[in-house]
Motif scaffolding. Structure first.
Motif, PDB file in Angstrom:
ATOM      1  N   ASP A 121       0.859  -1.177   0.000  1.00 58.82           N
ATOM      2  CA  ASP A 121       0.000   0.000   0.000  1.00 58.82           C
ATOM      3  C   ASP A 121       0.899   1.231   0.000  1.00 58.82           C
ATOM      4  N   TYR A 122       1.027   1.841  -1.153  1.00 55.09           N
ATOM      5  CA  TYR A 122       1.922   2.992  -1.276  1.00 55.09           C
ATOM      6  C   TYR A 122       1.283   4.280  -0.738  1.00 55.09           C
ATOM      7  N   GLY A 123       0.035   4.231  -0.349  1.00 54.56           N
ATOM      8  CA  GLY A 123      -0.618   5.418   0.194  1.00 54.56           C
ATOM      9  C   GLY A 123      -0.806   5.353   1.693  1.00 54.56           C
ATOM     10  N   GLN A 124       0.125   4.681   2.392  1.00 60.54           N
ATOM     11  CA  GLN A 124      -0.020   4.549   3.841  1.00 60.54           C
ATOM     12  C   GLN A 124       0.088   5.892   4.546  1.00 60.54           C
ATOM     13  N   ARG A 125       0.886   6.790   4.015  1.00 60.45           N
ATOM     14  CA  ARG A 125       1.094   8.075   4.679  1.00 60.45           C
ATOM     15  C   ARG A 125      -0.174   8.933   4.659  1.00 60.45           C
ATOM     16  N   GLN A 126      -1.082   8.646   3.731  1.00 59.01           N
ATOM     17  CA  GLN A 126      -2.328   9.402   3.688  1.00 59.01           C
ATOM     18  C   GLN A 126      -3.332   8.939   4.732  1.00 59.01           C
ATOM     19  N   GLN A 127      -3.113   7.743   5.289  1.00 60.57           N
ATOM     20  CA  GLN A 127      -3.964   7.202   6.360  1.00 60.57           C
ATOM     21  C   GLN A 127      -5.444   7.212   5.964  1.00 60.57           C
ATOM     22  N   THR A 128      -5.738   6.466   4.916  1.00 57.65           N
ATOM     23  CA  THR A 128      -7.116   6.365   4.444  1.00 57.65           C
ATOM     24  C   THR A 128      -7.744   5.016   4.770  1.00 57.65           C
ATOM     25  N   ASP A 129      -6.989   4.120   5.408  1.00 61.82           N
ATOM     26  CA  ASP A 129      -7.537   2.811   5.776  1.00 61.82           C
ATOM     27  C   ASP A 129      -8.396   2.980   7.026  1.00 61.82           C
ATOM     28  N   LEU A 130      -9.706   2.797   6.873  1.00 58.00           N
ATOM     29  CA  LEU A 130     -10.618   3.048   7.987  1.00 58.00           C
ATOM     30  C   LEU A 130     -10.393   2.076   9.138  1.00 58.00           C
ATOM     31  N   GLY A 131     -10.153   0.813   8.834  1.00 58.14           N
ATOM     32  CA  GLY A 131      -9.955  -0.173   9.893  1.00 58.14           C
ATOM     33  C   GLY A 131      -8.768   0.153  10.771  1.00 58.14           C
ATOM     34  N   GLU A 132      -7.644   0.521  10.143  1.00 58.28           N
ATOM     35  CA  GLU A 132      -6.447   0.882  10.913  1.00 58.28           C
ATOM     36  C   GLU A 132      -6.666   2.164  11.707  1.00 58.28           C
ATOM     37  N   LEU A 133      -7.346   3.125  11.091  1.00 59.19           N
ATOM     38  CA  LEU A 133      -7.591   4.389  11.794  1.00 59.19           C
ATOM     39  C   LEU A 133      -8.488   4.185  13.010  1.00 59.19           C
ATOM     40  N   ILE A 134      -9.495   3.338  12.862  1.00 62.31           N
ATOM     41  CA  ILE A 134     -10.399   3.098  13.990  1.00 62.31           C
ATOM     42  C   ILE A 134      -9.662   2.404  15.126  1.00 62.31           C
ATOM     43  N   MET A 135      -8.814   1.421  14.812  1.00 60.72           N
ATOM     44  CA  MET A 135      -8.067   0.732  15.855  1.00 60.72           C
ATOM     45  C   MET A 135      -7.096   1.684  16.555  1.00 60.72           C
ATOM     46  N   GLU A 136      -6.434   2.542  15.801  1.00 59.11           N
ATOM     47  CA  GLU A 136      -5.530   3.526  16.412  1.00 59.11           C
ATOM     48  C   GLU A 136      -6.298   4.498  17.301  1.00 59.11           C
ATOM     49  N   THR A 137      -7.486   4.891  16.870  1.00 60.10           N
ATOM     50  CA  THR A 137      -8.296   5.809  17.676  1.00 60.10           C
ATOM     51  C   THR A 137      -8.757   5.149  18.972  1.00 60.10           C
ATOM     52  N   LEU A 138      -9.183   3.893  18.893  1.00 59.08           N
ATOM     53  CA  LEU A 138      -9.627   3.189  20.095  1.00 59.08           C
ATOM     54  C   LEU A 138      -8.475   2.966  21.066  1.00 59.08           C
ATOM     55  N   GLU A 139      -7.297   2.667  20.548  1.00 59.82           N
ATOM     56  CA  GLU A 139      -6.138   2.504  21.427  1.00 59.82           C
ATOM     57  C   GLU A 139      -5.761   3.819  22.095  1.00 59.82           C
ATOM     58  N   ALA A 140      -5.897   4.931  21.356  1.00 65.27           N
ATOM     59  CA  ALA A 140      -5.645   6.242  21.971  1.00 65.27           C
ATOM     60  C   ALA A 140      -6.695   6.561  23.028  1.00 65.27           C
ATOM     61  N   PHE A 141      -7.951   6.185  22.782  1.00 65.46           N
ATOM     62  CA  PHE A 141      -8.993   6.366  23.798  1.00 65.46           C
ATOM     63  C   PHE A 141      -8.668   5.569  25.064  1.00 65.46           C
ATOM     64  N   GLU A 142      -8.166   4.347  24.885  1.00 64.28           N
ATOM     65  CA  GLU A 142      -7.881   3.511  26.045  1.00 64.28           C
ATOM     66  C   GLU A 142      -6.691   4.036  26.844  1.00 64.28           C
ATOM     67  N   ARG A 143      -5.665   4.511  26.138  1.00 69.67           N
ATOM     68  CA  ARG A 143      -4.471   4.995  26.840  1.00 69.67           C
ATOM     69  C   ARG A 143      -4.737   6.286  27.598  1.00 69.67           C
ATOM     70  N   HIS A 144      -5.577   7.157  27.043  1.00 69.64           N
ATOM     71  CA  HIS A 144      -5.788   8.470  27.646  1.00 69.64           C
ATOM     72  C   HIS A 144      -7.144   8.592  28.344  1.00 69.64           C
ATOM     73  N   GLY A 145      -7.927   7.519  28.403  1.00 69.12           N
ATOM     74  CA  GLY A 145      -9.259   7.608  28.961  1.00 69.12           C
ATOM     75  C   GLY A 145      -9.401   7.161  30.394  1.00 69.12           C
ATOM     76  N   GLY A 146      -8.318   6.738  31.024  1.00 68.27           N
ATOM     77  CA  GLY A 146      -8.404   6.333  32.412  1.00 68.27           C
ATOM     78  C   GLY A 146      -8.802   4.867  32.570  1.00 68.27           C
ATOM     79  N   PRO A 147      -9.067   4.449  33.804  1.00 64.81           N
ATOM     80  CA  PRO A 147      -9.359   3.027  34.067  1.00 64.81           C
ATOM     81  C   PRO A 147     -10.701   2.553  33.528  1.00 64.81           C
ATOM     82  N   ASP A 148     -11.648   3.458  33.285  1.00 66.94           N
ATOM     83  CA  ASP A 148     -12.975   3.051  32.812  1.00 66.94           C
ATOM     84  C   ASP A 148     -13.096   3.038  31.299  1.00 66.94           C
ATOM     85  N   ALA A 149     -12.047   3.398  30.599  1.00 65.42           N
ATOM     86  CA  ALA A 149     -12.164   3.538  29.145  1.00 65.42           C
ATOM     87  C   ALA A 149     -12.326   2.182  28.458  1.00 65.42           C
TER      88      ALA A 149
END
Length: 307
Positions: A262-290
């Protein structure tokens, strides 16, 4: 000295919406009758009565449709006839124009009319911004210092413009959100309740480009406070009910490339990868209840912190 005549040919840019006027005119919002992210414009499928009751609709067979003598197997070892045209089951993760694919209503795009609050305020001249056309990329030239802005008024307006797909509204809204989060980190926490409805409206459009843009903004939002308390991430936990249902629909939308690159990785258009990265960021910064709140709305999510 001879006179040189030039023949200039200008191509008119077709707007994405019919209501959009020229650069010297405002958008005609009186013609807009649909609700952004609404389900009313979706095509309705025929209702299957047998799915909700014990009644099943059957058709009476004609004499030509019954099995005739000599046409059946009759208990012999005669192998059944192989179907020369087997059914094709489409892959939901593989987007190809040559492949017959049924468009399910859950993945269909919803109406996204050009009636956002950002567009209305920008065309009226209420926003202290203008485009700074730089050499490499464009920037926003703020006419007022960002620290002096009222975040309770301006940040929800800029977030409502995240669902815009036309220029310059799309660029100004997205870049304006990033600039305000970068400068006014301590002022973002108090505005979180006012940002939920614009973010939810942008996600409900089901437009993949808009969803990818909102996911990048959400990742920057939970990381904008550089202290160890992570107040922004913890403030978003009560509003997972409005944000996560749409992410649960598109979490399997990965690019099925096999062994290709995938030569367009830098554009970050893969929805599945973006959603997983967003959920991991929610978990890291959301406290114990996230994690428990994310797991409630997205059952396939696994923790990236706990072993």
């Amino acid at each position: 000295m001879s006179r040189v005549e030039f023949d200039h040919c200008f191509r008119r840019k077709n707007p994405s919406f019919v209501e959009t006027g020229s650069c010297f005119d405002i958008t005609d919002t009186r013609r807009i009758k649909v609700r952004p992210g609404g389900h009313e414009a979706l095509p309705q499928k025929a209702l299957d009565i047998s799915a909700f009751s014990f009644n099943k609709k059957t058709e009476r067979k004609t004499p030509h449709e019954f099995v005739r003598r000599g046409s059946g197997a009759g208990g012999t070892l005669k192998p059944p006839k192989i179907d020369e045209n087997p059914p094709v089951f489409p892959d939901e993760n593989f987007d190809s124009p040559s492949q017959h694919k049924e468009h399910f209503p859950a993945f269909s795009e919803r109406p996204n009319p050009p009636n956002s609050e950002f567009r209305r305020h920008y065309e009226r001249g209420d926003l202290p911004i203008q485009i700074d056309h730089g050499g490499c990329h464009n920037r926003i030239a703020w006419k007022v210092a960002i620290e002096k802005l009222d975040f309770h008024h301006y940040l929800p307006i800029f977030c409502d413009g995240l669902r815009e797909v036309e220029m310059p509204y799309a660029f100004l809204a997205e870049q304006g959100v990033y600039d305000m989060m970068q400068v006014g980190q301590s002022k973002v926490v108090a505005v979180i309740p006012q940002l939920i409805i614009p973010i939810k409206t942008a996600l409900n459009t089901r437009d993949r480009s808009v969803i990818a843009k909102v996911l990048k903004v959400l990742q920057a939002l939970v990381k904008c406070d550089d202290n160890e308390e992570h107040l922004v991430g913890k403030s978003l936990v009560p509003y997972y009910r409005q944000i996560l249902p749409v992410l649960n629909i598109f979490i399997r939308k990965n690019k099925n490339l096999g062994d290709a690159i995938d030569y367009g990785q830098r554009q970050q258009t893969d929805l599945g990868e973006l959603i997983m990265e967003t959920l991991e960021a929610f978990e890291r910064h959301g406290g114990p209840d996230a994690f428990l709140n994310i797991k409630y709305f997205i059952p396939i999510f696994e923790s990236s912190i706990w072993a």
